[in-house]
Design a protein around this motif. Structure first.
Motif, PDB file in Angstrom:
ATOM      1  N   SER A 227       0.819  -1.152   0.000  1.00 34.01           N
ATOM      2  CA  SER A 227       0.000   0.000   0.000  1.00 34.01           C
ATOM      3  C   SER A 227       0.858   1.207   0.000  1.00 34.01           C
ATOM      4  CB  SER A 227      -0.754  -0.011   1.271  1.00 34.01           C
ATOM      5  OG  SER A 227      -0.294   1.022   2.049  1.00 34.01           O
ATOM      6  N   VAL A 228       0.716   1.970  -1.003  1.00 31.39           N
ATOM      7  CA  VAL A 228       1.433   3.210  -1.019  1.00 31.39           C
ATOM      8  C   VAL A 228       0.357   4.269  -0.990  1.00 31.39           C
ATOM      9  CG1 VAL A 228       3.236   4.462  -2.172  1.00 31.39           C
ATOM     10  CG2 VAL A 228       3.107   2.018  -2.413  1.00 31.39           C
ATOM     11  N   PHE A 229       0.037   4.688   0.196  1.00 31.38           N
ATOM     12  CA  PHE A 229      -1.056   5.627   0.329  1.00 31.38           C
ATOM     13  C   PHE A 229      -0.521   7.047   0.199  1.00 31.38           C
ATOM     14  CE2 PHE A 229      -5.059   7.146   1.383  1.00 31.38           C
ATOM     15  CZ  PHE A 229      -4.866   8.280   2.117  1.00 31.38           C
TER      16      PHE A 229
ATOM     17  N   HIS B 174      -7.077   2.459   6.462  1.00 34.44           N
ATOM     18  CA  HIS B 174      -6.692   2.067   5.095  1.00 34.44           C
ATOM     19  C   HIS B 174      -5.543   1.056   5.143  1.00 34.44           C
ATOM     20  CE1 HIS B 174      -5.844   2.889   0.736  1.00 34.44           C
ATOM     21  NE2 HIS B 174      -4.625   2.562   1.117  1.00 34.44           N
TER      22      HIS B 174
ATOM     23  N   HIS C 155      -5.333  -3.170   4.162  1.00 32.93           N
ATOM     24  CA  HIS C 155      -4.356  -3.966   3.398  1.00 32.93           C
ATOM     25  C   HIS C 155      -3.881  -5.158   4.224  1.00 32.93           C
ATOM     26  CE1 HIS C 155      -3.856  -1.506  -0.114  1.00 32.93           C
ATOM     27  NE2 HIS C 155      -3.477  -0.434   0.567  1.00 32.93           N
TER      28      HIS C 155
ATOM     29  N   HIS D 272      -6.696  -1.976  -3.279  1.00 35.58           N
ATOM     30  CA  HIS D 272      -7.204  -0.633  -3.547  1.00 35.58           C
ATOM     31  C   HIS D 272      -8.527  -0.675  -4.301  1.00 35.58           C
ATOM     32  CE1 HIS D 272      -3.072   1.433  -2.992  1.00 35.58           C
ATOM     33  NE2 HIS D 272      -3.781   1.421  -1.881  1.00 35.58           N
TER      34      HIS D 272
HETATM   35 ZN   LIG Z   1      -3.078   1.639   0.001  1.00 34.16          ZN
END
Ligand SMILES: [Zn+2]
Length: 225
Positions: free
Chosen positions: A10-12, A184, A188, A194
């Motif tokens: 997850s690269v939020f 969020h 994950h 996503h």
């Molecule tokens: Zn994410």
């Protein structure tokens, strides 16, 4: 010996998102779902051999057509242990609040443990600024959190997840927003992927607008039932 896949899930970000799946041979398969500007985040070979792993050949069935997309992995058991590694009081509240909110899905129970070795999920802080990007037109984007997961690709069983929040990037945000970012990331850690922009879901990666929704709870229920 069993080979695990380790995925940087997850690269939020506020602004853009990039997701890289690290393949077994160390090659990176970037899948940039929401923004063409997101760069390749090759991070090398993350697959590891774990000698302590207890073999379980039971394949977990992953449901289709959940309201929120799934990564295709989940924990074997419905009681999931989480360890608080961060000592930042604001991040601690964010994680605690996020756990409370996920536990409203009656199917699973996330429990805090003081024993890091026993934990399935690690709640941590970290400096994610190296992943921040500038697209060249003066629009800076910041990564607020990320989740790394290890899973067994044969059985779809999650083995370990680490959710990281960046205290500096979250410095000027309010408690509610920080909790939503934690929700969020833990989404994950539970197996959610996503969601597209038009969905009502905490898993929409950019410019988060909501906490955990009915759709998200339903998806976790279907995944773990
Ligand atoms: Zn994410």
């Amino acid at each position: 010996m069993r080979r695990y896949f380790l995925v940087l899930l997850s690269v939020f970000m506020v602004g853009i998102v990039s997701q890289s799946v690290i393949a077994d041979d160390g090659s990176s398969l970037p899948t940039n779902y929401f923004n063409q500007d997101a760069g390749d985040k090759s991070t090398g070979d993350f697959s590891i051999d774990d000698p302590n792993e207890t073999p379980s050949n039971k394949k977990i069935a992953i449901p289709r057509d959940t309201p929120t997309p799934l990564e295709g992995v989940r924990w074997q058991k419905k009681t999931i242990w989480i360890y608080m590694r961060t000592s930042d009081p604001r991040l601690k509240s964010a994680f605690q609040n996020a756990v409370k909110n996920w536990n409203k899905v009656k199917e699973i129970k996330i429990k805090w443990t003081k024993d890091e070795d026993k934990a399935n999920i690690i709640a941590a802080d970290g400096d994610l600024s190296a992943n921040n990007t500038n697209n060249g037109v003066g629009y800076q984007t910041a990564q607020l959190g990320e989740t790394k997961t290890e899973y067994n690709p044969d059985t779809h069983e999650l083995h370990k997840a680490t959710s990281i929040l960046d205290p500096y990037q979250l410095d000027y945000t309010n408690p509610n927003f920080r909790s939503e970012v934690a929700q969020h990331e833990l989404g994950h850690a539970l197996g959610l992927a996503h969601a597209p922009e038009y969905e009502h879901s905490v898993m929409v990666p950019r410019n988060i607008r909501t906490g955990i929704t009915k759709n998200d709870r339903k998806s976790i229920h279907l995944l773990y039932q």
